[in-house]
Design a protein around this motif. Structure first.
Motif, PDB file in Angstrom:
ATOM      1  N   GLY A  34       4.177 -21.438  42.020  1.00 45.59           N
ATOM      2  CA  GLY A  34       3.049 -20.615  41.585  1.00 45.59           C
ATOM      3  C   GLY A  34       3.495 -19.462  40.713  1.00 45.59           C
ATOM      4  O   GLY A  34       2.824 -19.109  39.734  1.00 45.59           O
ATOM      5  N   TYR A  94      -3.124 -16.046  48.596  1.00 43.77           N
ATOM      6  CA  TYR A  94      -2.400 -16.787  47.559  1.00 43.77           C
ATOM      7  C   TYR A  94      -3.065 -18.116  47.244  1.00 43.77           C
ATOM      8  O   TYR A  94      -2.905 -18.645  46.141  1.00 43.77           O
ATOM      9  CB  TYR A  94      -0.906 -16.937  47.865  1.00 43.77           C
ATOM     10  CG  TYR A  94      -0.490 -17.636  49.131  1.00 43.77           C
ATOM     11  CD1 TYR A  94      -0.850 -18.941  49.412  1.00 43.77           C
ATOM     12  CD2 TYR A  94       0.342 -16.988  50.033  1.00 43.77           C
ATOM     13  CE1 TYR A  94      -0.432 -19.570  50.560  1.00 43.77           C
ATOM     14  CE2 TYR A  94       0.773 -17.612  51.199  1.00 43.77           C
ATOM     15  CZ  TYR A  94       0.380 -18.905  51.452  1.00 43.77           C
ATOM     16  OH  TYR A  94       0.803 -19.539  52.595  1.00 43.77           O
ATOM     17  N   GLN A  95      -3.831 -18.666  48.156  1.00 44.03           N
ATOM     18  CA  GLN A  95      -4.574 -19.878  47.843  1.00 44.03           C
ATOM     19  C   GLN A  95      -5.802 -19.569  46.979  1.00 44.03           C
ATOM     20  O   GLN A  95      -6.119 -20.293  46.036  1.00 44.03           O
ATOM     21  CB  GLN A  95      -5.001 -20.592  49.127  1.00 44.03           C
ATOM     22  CG  GLN A  95      -3.865 -21.292  49.845  1.00 44.03           C
ATOM     23  CD  GLN A  95      -3.223 -22.378  49.007  1.00 44.03           C
ATOM     24  OE1 GLN A  95      -2.362 -22.103  48.165  1.00 44.03           O
ATOM     25  NE2 GLN A  95      -3.634 -23.609  49.199  1.00 44.03           N
ATOM     26  N   LEU A  98      -4.789 -18.735  43.299  1.00 48.16           N
ATOM     27  CA  LEU A  98      -4.319 -19.902  42.549  1.00 48.16           C
ATOM     28  C   LEU A  98      -5.497 -20.813  42.189  1.00 48.16           C
ATOM     29  O   LEU A  98      -5.534 -21.402  41.099  1.00 48.16           O
ATOM     30  CB  LEU A  98      -3.285 -20.665  43.375  1.00 48.16           C
ATOM     31  CG  LEU A  98      -2.344 -21.593  42.598  1.00 48.16           C
ATOM     32  CD1 LEU A  98      -1.597 -20.835  41.518  1.00 48.16           C
ATOM     33  CD2 LEU A  98      -1.354 -22.249  43.551  1.00 48.16           C
ATOM     34  N   LEU A  99      -6.468 -20.926  43.095  1.00 48.75           N
ATOM     35  CA  LEU A  99      -7.660 -21.721  42.809  1.00 48.75           C
ATOM     36  C   LEU A  99      -8.460 -21.101  41.664  1.00 48.75           C
ATOM     37  O   LEU A  99      -8.939 -21.814  40.767  1.00 48.75           O
ATOM     38  CB  LEU A  99      -8.521 -21.818  44.065  1.00 48.75           C
ATOM     39  CG  LEU A  99      -9.780 -22.689  43.964  1.00 48.75           C
ATOM     40  CD1 LEU A  99      -9.418 -24.137  43.651  1.00 48.75           C
ATOM     41  CD2 LEU A  99     -10.583 -22.615  45.267  1.00 48.75           C
ATOM     42  N   GLU A 131      -1.340 -13.312  41.903  1.00 54.38           N
ATOM     43  CA  GLU A 131      -0.179 -14.146  42.241  1.00 54.38           C
ATOM     44  C   GLU A 131       1.093 -13.319  42.238  1.00 54.38           C
ATOM     45  O   GLU A 131       1.962 -13.481  43.108  1.00 54.38           O
ATOM     46  CB  GLU A 131      -0.056 -15.305  41.252  1.00 54.38           C
ATOM     47  CG  GLU A 131       1.135 -16.219  41.485  1.00 54.38           C
ATOM     48  CD  GLU A 131       0.997 -17.081  42.728  1.00 54.38           C
ATOM     49  OE1 GLU A 131       2.030 -17.510  43.265  1.00 54.38           O
ATOM     50  OE2 GLU A 131      -0.144 -17.317  43.175  1.00 54.38           O
ATOM     51  N   TRP A 194      -1.817 -25.591  44.333  1.00 58.98           N
ATOM     52  CA  TRP A 194      -2.772 -25.122  45.343  1.00 58.98           C
ATOM     53  C   TRP A 194      -2.889 -26.136  46.476  1.00 58.98           C
ATOM     54  O   TRP A 194      -2.885 -25.774  47.654  1.00 58.98           O
ATOM     55  CB  TRP A 194      -4.136 -24.905  44.688  1.00 58.98           C
ATOM     56  CG  TRP A 194      -5.247 -24.636  45.668  1.00 58.98           C
ATOM     57  CD1 TRP A 194      -5.564 -23.442  46.230  1.00 58.98           C
ATOM     58  CD2 TRP A 194      -6.179 -25.597  46.201  1.00 58.98           C
ATOM     59  NE1 TRP A 194      -6.639 -23.583  47.082  1.00 58.98           N
ATOM     60  CE2 TRP A 194      -7.023 -24.900  47.085  1.00 58.98           C
ATOM     61  CE3 TRP A 194      -6.373 -26.965  46.009  1.00 58.98           C
ATOM     62  CZ2 TRP A 194      -8.061 -25.526  47.773  1.00 58.98           C
ATOM     63  CZ3 TRP A 194      -7.397 -27.603  46.700  1.00 58.98           C
ATOM     64  CH2 TRP A 194      -8.224 -26.884  47.566  1.00 58.98           C
ATOM     65  N   TYR A 195      -2.966 -27.414  46.143  1.00 64.47           N
ATOM     66  CA  TYR A 195      -3.069 -28.455  47.164  1.00 64.47           C
ATOM     67  C   TYR A 195      -1.781 -28.528  47.989  1.00 64.47           C
ATOM     68  O   TYR A 195      -1.821 -28.628  49.228  1.00 64.47           O
ATOM     69  CB  TYR A 195      -3.355 -29.804  46.515  1.00 64.47           C
ATOM     70  CG  TYR A 195      -3.481 -30.928  47.512  1.00 64.47           C
ATOM     71  CD1 TYR A 195      -4.658 -31.110  48.242  1.00 64.47           C
ATOM     72  CD2 TYR A 195      -2.409 -31.795  47.743  1.00 64.47           C
ATOM     73  CE1 TYR A 195      -4.769 -32.135  49.178  1.00 64.47           C
ATOM     74  CE2 TYR A 195      -2.512 -32.815  48.669  1.00 64.47           C
ATOM     75  CZ  TYR A 195      -3.698 -32.979  49.381  1.00 64.47           C
ATOM     76  OH  TYR A 195      -3.801 -33.982  50.308  1.00 64.47           O
ATOM     77  N   ARG A 197       0.315 -26.167  48.556  1.00 64.28           N
ATOM     78  CA  ARG A 197       0.535 -24.955  49.339  1.00 64.28           C
ATOM     79  C   ARG A 197      -0.429 -24.810  50.512  1.00 64.28           C
ATOM     80  O   ARG A 197      -0.357 -23.840  51.247  1.00 64.28           O
ATOM     81  CB  ARG A 197       0.438 -23.715  48.431  1.00 64.28           C
ATOM     82  CG  ARG A 197       1.604 -23.573  47.505  1.00 64.28           C
ATOM     83  CD  ARG A 197       1.922 -22.170  47.057  1.00 64.28           C
ATOM     84  NE  ARG A 197       0.834 -21.364  46.589  1.00 64.28           N
ATOM     85  CZ  ARG A 197       1.005 -20.281  45.830  1.00 64.28           C
ATOM     86  NH1 ARG A 197       2.213 -19.932  45.432  1.00 64.28           N
ATOM     87  NH2 ARG A 197      -0.017 -19.565  45.454  1.00 64.28           N
ATOM     88  N   LYS A 198      -1.320 -25.770  50.715  1.00 69.33           N
ATOM     89  CA  LYS A 198      -2.247 -25.685  51.835  1.00 69.33           C
ATOM     90  C   LYS A 198      -1.510 -25.699  53.170  1.00 69.33           C
ATOM     91  O   LYS A 198      -2.013 -25.197  54.173  1.00 69.33           O
ATOM     92  CB  LYS A 198      -3.258 -26.836  51.767  1.00 69.33           C
ATOM     93  CG  LYS A 198      -4.258 -26.714  50.620  1.00 69.33           C
ATOM     94  CD  LYS A 198      -5.153 -27.929  50.506  1.00 69.33           C
ATOM     95  CE  LYS A 198      -6.152 -27.988  51.638  1.00 69.33           C
ATOM     96  NZ  LYS A 198      -7.113 -29.104  51.458  1.00 69.33           N
TER      97      LYS A 198
END
Length: 457
Positions: A34, A94-95, A98-99, A131, A194-195, A197-198
């Motif tokens: 990221g 952070y999610q 990024l989204l 970020e 993003w996916y 880092r879930k």
């Protein structure tokens, strides 16, 4: 009333004793990916704006607004993510940023006109600013104290690598697919990360700092079980008993020891942002004015740009061995020396090595200040808010920097610009030497305790 001893989760002590292994590398790569996109997109503006101008999609005035709203967005993102991250957690923040960055980037690829692109760039800037704050701060709370400087410095290497990569991708992609493809690449990359880092865990230190001890304990058990699969876990280092203390809040940030740390952080980020956006980004213009051709100018800038990852890597590798303060002061002093020499060099054969030797210590400072030093200055419960304020103040300096640089260069040449940079570096040396703390090999909890009433510096 005497302070009461508490038996908390001790997330900090348990994290700091973990042997470095796959858990840490997974955290580093997911956060670092990221951070790389953050650097990539900041520098992508140079390639995109040239293409939009050439095609008639934008004007010079609109390009200037595009650049300005990027930094306005980053200021908003830095402050906003600080409050959200300390209130709702690192993982949520952070999610979310990024989204936002990914969705806005994809939308930018389909912007019907420059006005819409500028508005979307504001949203992208908010995601970029967020970020930067949450990435460094989150990594700070996971890695061991003994090697924290090296791990955080590597985050800065991820970011600055975005400079040559953005230039290379733009050079290859824009002639074939146009400037819109650059936003597609950035947007899709952000959504993929993003996916991925879930599954990145919440910070146990933050969970404990806000009283969610059951969640912190459960998470620590999972982390320790993962770490134990590759190496035996050493015992938790014996430390003084945890003592119940008032939690730091925003009021405490503007008084006493924390105010001193906040001022140090703000001044340092004003200095480094001015160096980056008052010197580094103006190098092609300076070279042309010093008699080089356009082609030679960009070639020289590219070679000097290699000093970015080299300088950041040096900062990462020396921060733990030499200490934060000595490295910041030493790099600033070297930049002062090279900054005094640079305006007096006219031969192109010497201009490149002198410029390179000036670029390297500037990026040593990028690693130390952005990635390592600033997040360490503040207690866990307000780390993101305080870091966000420092980042926002530093980014704010970039709004006025271009006007100051143009005036100085017009009236006093490159010597005038370097006089400003040298003056700021000297100020930074004095501030860090007199008021800065030394976090090397110290647990974050020990640094936090020194900010409480009666704590030692």
């Amino acid at each position: 009333m005497a302070a009461s001893v508490v038996t908390g989760v001790n997330a900090g002590g348990r994290l700091d004793r973990l042997p470095v292994g796959p858990f840490h590398y997974r955290i580093m790569w997911l956060i670092g990916a990221g951070m790389f996109l953050d650097g990539f997109d900041i520098y992508v503006a140079g390639t995109v704006l040239g293409a939009t101008l050439h095609s008639g999609f934008s004007t010079l005035a609109q390009n200037a607004i595009f650049v300005s709203v990027t930094f306005v967005g980053m200021m908003i993102g830095a402050v906003g993510t600080g409050f959200l991250g300390d209130r709702y957690g690192r993982r949520f923040t952070y999610q979310m940023n990024l989204l936002l960055f990914g969705a806005a980037s994809l939308a930018a690829a389909f912007a019907p006109n420059m006005t819409v692109l500028i508005l979307l760039r504001l949203l992208i800037g908010i995601g970029l600013g967020a970020e930067n704050v949450v990435g460094y701060s989150t990594m700070t709370e996971f890695v061991p104290a003994a090697s924290r400087g090296r791990w955080l410095g590597l985050m800065a290497v991820f970011v600055v690598t975005g400079l040559p990569i953005a230039s290379l991708v733009g050079w290859l992609i824009i002639p074939l697919l146009g400037w819109r493809a650059m936003f597609v690449i950035g947007g899709l990359g952000a959504l993929v990360i993003w996916y991925m880092r879930k599954k990145l865990p919440e910070s146990p230190r933050w969970l404990e700092s806000v009283g969610r001890t059951d969640e912190a304990e459960a998470l620590m058990i999972d982390i320790e079980a993962e770490a134990a699969r590759t190496a035996p876990l050493p015992p938790v280092t014996a430390t003084a008993p945890l003592v119940a203390a008032p939690k730091a809040g925003m009021a405490e940030l503007f008084s006493g020891v924390l105010l001193s740390r906040l001022l140090v952080g703000c001044i340092c980020l004003i200095v480094i942002n001015t160096l980056l956006y008052g010197f580094i980004t103006w190098l092609p213009t300076f070279f042309i004015k010093q008699g080089l051709s356009v082609a030679s100018s960009f070639g020289y800038s590219l070679i000097m740009g290699l000093g970015a990852p080299i300088g950041s890597a040096i900062g990462a590798l020396t921060a733990d061995a030499w200490g934060r303060k000595p490295t910041i002061i030493g790099a600033s002093a070297l930049a002062v020396v090279m900054g005094l020499i640079y305006p007096n060099v006219s031969d192109p054969a010497f201009l490149l090595p002198v410029g390179f030797l000036l670029t390297v210590p500037i990026y040593v400072l990028v690693a130390l200040l952005f990635a390592i030093y600033i997040p360490e200055l503040f207690p866990t419960e307000i780390r993101l808010r305080a870091s966000g304020i420092c980042q926002s103040v530093g980014r704010g300096a970039t709004i006025v920097t271009p006007f100051i640089v143009v005036w100085l260069f017009t009236n006093h040449g490159i010597a005038g610009v370097m006089a400003l940079m040298v003056g700021l570096l000297i100020l930074q040396i004095i501030v860090v030497a007199l008021f800065g703390i030394e976090p090397r090999n110290r647990r974050l909890e020990d640094l936090d305790s020194t900010s409480r009433p009666g704590g030692a510096r």
